[in-house]
Write a protein that holds these residues in place. Structure first.
Motif, PDB file in Angstrom:
ATOM      1  N   ARG A 169       1.010  -1.327   0.029  1.00 38.75           N
ATOM      2  CA  ARG A 169      -0.239   0.023   0.020  1.00 38.75           C
ATOM      3  C   ARG A 169       1.131   1.202   0.042  1.00 38.75           C
ATOM      4  O   ARG A 169       0.506   2.184  -0.597  1.00 38.75           O
ATOM      5  N   GLU A 170       1.884   1.278   0.907  1.00 38.30           N
ATOM      6  CA  GLU A 170       3.066   2.331   0.769  1.00 38.30           C
ATOM      7  C   GLU A 170       3.415   2.483  -0.819  1.00 38.30           C
ATOM      8  O   GLU A 170       3.394   3.888  -1.026  1.00 38.30           O
ATOM      9  N   HIS A 171       3.876   1.436  -1.242  1.00 32.95           N
ATOM     10  CA  HIS A 171       4.309   1.553  -2.703  1.00 32.95           C
ATOM     11  C   HIS A 171       3.208   2.440  -3.533  1.00 32.95           C
ATOM     12  O   HIS A 171       3.700   3.391  -4.112  1.00 32.95           O
ATOM     13  N   HIS A 172       2.026   1.987  -3.497  1.00 33.48           N
ATOM     14  CA  HIS A 172       0.889   2.628  -4.317  1.00 33.48           C
ATOM     15  C   HIS A 172       0.715   4.167  -3.831  1.00 33.48           C
ATOM     16  O   HIS A 172       0.457   5.104  -4.647  1.00 33.48           O
ATOM     17  N   GLU A 173       0.741   4.512  -2.398  1.00 33.85           N
ATOM     18  CA  GLU A 173       0.532   5.864  -2.151  1.00 33.85           C
ATOM     19  C   GLU A 173       1.665   6.859  -2.625  1.00 33.85           C
ATOM     20  O   GLU A 173       1.207   7.806  -3.047  1.00 33.85           O
ATOM     21  N   ILE A 174       2.874   6.159  -2.657  1.00 26.91           N
ATOM     22  CA  ILE A 174       3.810   6.901  -3.053  1.00 26.91           C
ATOM     23  C   ILE A 174       4.159   7.148  -4.527  1.00 26.91           C
ATOM     24  O   ILE A 174       4.233   8.232  -5.308  1.00 26.91           O
ATOM     25  N   ASP A 175       3.446   6.154  -5.250  1.00 27.72           N
ATOM     26  CA  ASP A 175       3.422   6.217  -6.568  1.00 27.72           C
ATOM     27  C   ASP A 175       2.254   7.304  -7.063  1.00 27.72           C
ATOM     28  O   ASP A 175       2.400   8.072  -8.017  1.00 27.72           O
ATOM     29  N   ASP A 176       1.163   7.370  -6.332  1.00 31.96           N
ATOM     30  CA  ASP A 176       0.193   8.406  -6.669  1.00 31.96           C
ATOM     31  C   ASP A 176       0.542   9.689  -6.611  1.00 31.96           C
ATOM     32  O   ASP A 176       0.202  10.559  -7.540  1.00 31.96           O
ATOM     33  N   GLU A 177       1.569   9.964  -5.361  1.00 29.51           N
ATOM     34  CA  GLU A 177       1.923  11.345  -5.306  1.00 29.51           C
ATOM     35  C   GLU A 177       2.909  11.621  -6.505  1.00 29.51           C
ATOM     36  O   GLU A 177       3.060  13.018  -6.992  1.00 29.51           O
TER      37      GLU A 177
ATOM     38  N   GLU B 260       2.783  10.633  -9.523  1.00 30.73           N
ATOM     39  CA  GLU B 260       1.871  10.652 -10.696  1.00 30.73           C
ATOM     40  C   GLU B 260       1.266  12.086 -10.482  1.00 30.73           C
ATOM     41  O   GLU B 260       1.059  12.661 -11.722  1.00 30.73           O
ATOM     42  N   GLN B 261       0.720  12.765  -9.479  1.00 22.75           N
ATOM     43  CA  GLN B 261       0.128  13.792  -9.308  1.00 22.75           C
ATOM     44  C   GLN B 261       1.210  14.987  -9.865  1.00 22.75           C
ATOM     45  O   GLN B 261       0.859  15.864 -10.623  1.00 22.75           O
ATOM     46  N   PHE B 262       2.497  14.702  -9.396  1.00 24.07           N
ATOM     47  CA  PHE B 262       3.518  15.702  -9.887  1.00 24.07           C
ATOM     48  C   PHE B 262       3.755  15.834 -11.314  1.00 24.07           C
ATOM     49  O   PHE B 262       3.840  16.813 -11.806  1.00 24.07           O
ATOM     50  N   THR B 263       4.001  14.313 -11.682  1.00 22.50           N
ATOM     51  CA  THR B 263       4.426  14.470 -13.135  1.00 22.50           C
ATOM     52  C   THR B 263       3.160  14.759 -14.238  1.00 22.50           C
ATOM     53  O   THR B 263       3.537  15.315 -15.146  1.00 22.50           O
ATOM     54  N   ALA B 264       1.946  14.666 -13.458  1.00 26.68           N
ATOM     55  CA  ALA B 264       0.782  15.119 -14.390  1.00 26.68           C
ATOM     56  C   ALA B 264       0.873  16.654 -14.599  1.00 26.68           C
ATOM     57  O   ALA B 264       0.747  17.342 -15.743  1.00 26.68           O
ATOM     58  N   LYS B 265       1.172  17.270 -13.306  1.00 24.96           N
ATOM     59  CA  LYS B 265       1.202  18.789 -13.469  1.00 24.96           C
ATOM     60  C   LYS B 265       2.313  19.139 -14.258  1.00 24.96           C
ATOM     61  O   LYS B 265       2.030  20.165 -15.131  1.00 24.96           O
ATOM     62  N   LEU B 266       3.588  18.483 -13.986  1.00 24.70           N
ATOM     63  CA  LEU B 266       4.804  18.802 -14.701  1.00 24.70           C
ATOM     64  C   LEU B 266       4.411  18.798 -16.496  1.00 24.70           C
ATOM     65  O   LEU B 266       4.638  19.647 -17.078  1.00 24.70           O
TER      66      LEU B 266
ATOM     67  N   SER C 212      12.287  12.844 -12.873  1.00 27.02           N
ATOM     68  CA  SER C 212      10.882  12.197 -12.212  1.00 27.02           C
ATOM     69  C   SER C 212      10.686  11.067 -13.283  1.00 27.02           C
ATOM     70  O   SER C 212      10.362  10.017 -12.803  1.00 27.02           O
ATOM     71  N   LYS C 213      11.220  10.926 -14.395  1.00 27.89           N
ATOM     72  CA  LYS C 213      10.936   9.795 -15.440  1.00 27.89           C
ATOM     73  C   LYS C 213      11.815   8.734 -14.694  1.00 27.89           C
ATOM     74  O   LYS C 213      11.593   7.516 -14.855  1.00 27.89           O
ATOM     75  N   GLU C 214      13.177   9.164 -14.487  1.00 30.69           N
ATOM     76  CA  GLU C 214      14.045   8.114 -13.810  1.00 30.69           C
ATOM     77  C   GLU C 214      13.689   7.491 -12.630  1.00 30.69           C
ATOM     78  O   GLU C 214      13.726   6.128 -12.428  1.00 30.69           O
ATOM     79  N   LEU C 215      12.964   8.426 -11.840  1.00 31.83           N
ATOM     80  CA  LEU C 215      12.504   7.649 -10.386  1.00 31.83           C
ATOM     81  C   LEU C 215      11.300   6.772 -10.724  1.00 31.83           C
ATOM     82  O   LEU C 215      11.275   5.724 -10.092  1.00 31.83           O
ATOM     83  N   VAL C 216      10.551   6.948 -11.686  1.00 33.41           N
ATOM     84  CA  VAL C 216       9.151   6.324 -12.026  1.00 33.41           C
ATOM     85  C   VAL C 216       9.969   5.115 -12.540  1.00 33.41           C
ATOM     86  O   VAL C 216       9.238   3.767 -12.091  1.00 33.41           O
ATOM     87  N   VAL C 217      10.603   5.037 -13.547  1.00 34.97           N
ATOM     88  CA  VAL C 217      11.363   3.696 -14.106  1.00 34.97           C
ATOM     89  C   VAL C 217      12.222   2.765 -12.884  1.00 34.97           C
ATOM     90  O   VAL C 217      12.108   1.655 -12.889  1.00 34.97           O
ATOM     91  N   GLN C 218      12.992   3.426 -12.047  1.00 36.45           N
ATOM     92  CA  GLN C 218      13.537   2.823 -10.996  1.00 36.45           C
ATOM     93  C   GLN C 218      12.600   2.106 -10.305  1.00 36.45           C
ATOM     94  O   GLN C 218      12.679   1.072  -9.879  1.00 36.45           O
ATOM     95  N   LEU C 219      11.408   2.920  -9.917  1.00 40.99           N
ATOM     96  CA  LEU C 219      10.411   2.439  -8.959  1.00 40.99           C
ATOM     97  C   LEU C 219       9.624   1.155  -9.671  1.00 40.99           C
ATOM     98  O   LEU C 219       9.248   0.035  -8.854  1.00 40.99           O
ATOM     99  N   GLU C 220       9.625   1.277 -10.749  1.00 43.37           N
ATOM    100  CA  GLU C 220       8.848   0.119 -11.758  1.00 43.37           C
ATOM    101  C   GLU C 220       9.610  -1.095 -11.825  1.00 43.37           C
ATOM    102  O   GLU C 220       9.062  -2.077 -11.785  1.00 43.37           O
ATOM    103  N   HIS C 221      11.200  -0.933 -11.674  1.00 39.04           N
ATOM    104  CA  HIS C 221      11.810  -2.195 -11.465  1.00 39.04           C
ATOM    105  C   HIS C 221      11.873  -2.653 -10.063  1.00 39.04           C
ATOM    106  O   HIS C 221      12.064  -3.887 -10.038  1.00 39.04           O
ATOM    107  N   HIS C 222      11.935  -1.835  -9.242  1.00 39.60           N
ATOM    108  CA  HIS C 222      12.242  -2.233  -7.676  1.00 39.60           C
ATOM    109  C   HIS C 222      11.174  -2.818  -6.983  1.00 39.60           C
ATOM    110  O   HIS C 222      10.889  -3.757  -6.444  1.00 39.60           O
TER     111      HIS C 222
END
Ligand SMILES: [Fe+2]
Ligand SMILES: [Fe+2]
Length: 154
Positions: A11-19, A21-27, A102-112
């Protein structure tokens, strides 16, 4: 019945991903809104802390040496990406740089995260003894990252 450790960690993974995502959408829409990514960075560092301090040692003792070695290395990469994002936000943030980081962060999390969720987390509820499980559950509820702590492979 209480939520399992595996479910709480996931659940923590998903909560962090959601935030993030909010940042990258605005960006992507052209505005830099720092609050969600700052919050996600704090939450992710705390999550890394609780894994390295409360979860990984008992799993390593139970024989999961190789997967934990990989997870620690990936935590180091995540940590440095968070450092770079926070440094960029601190002074005159550049949108293209933040997009790249932020793309790098997302890709790293998608692997981790999937590796933890598939390999390590299912063992958490089986392997941790009652005290270790209670400590981790307590930290998940209300623990804070100690000042100045950095992950093992930062
Ligand atoms: Fe992790
Ligand atoms: Fe995790």
């Amino acid at each position: 019945m209480a939520e399992s450790l595996a479910a709480a960690l996931e659940r923590e993974h998903h909560e962090i991903d959601d935030e993030i995502e909010q940042f990258t959408a605005k960006l992507a829409a052209g505005s830099v809104e720092a609050a969600p990514i700052r919050h996600a960075a704090t939450a992710l560092r705390r999550h890394i802390y609780l894994e390295e301090v409360f979860l990984f040692p008992p799993l390593r003792d139970a024989g999961m040496v190789a997967p934990i070695f990989v997870m620690l290395r990936e935590h180091g990469q995540l940590w440095r990406t968070l450092d770079a994002i926070e440094a960029e936000l601190a002074f005159d943030p550049d949108q293209a740089t933040l997009q790249k980081l932020s793309k790098e962060l997302v890709v790293q999390l998608e692997h981790h995260n999937p590796k933890e969720e598939q390999i390590l987390y299912p063992q958490a509820d089986l392997t941790l003894d009652t005290d270790a499980a209670a400590q981790l559950a307590e930290f998940l509820k209300s623990g804070a990252l100690p000042d100045g702590w950095v992950c093992e492979r930062a």
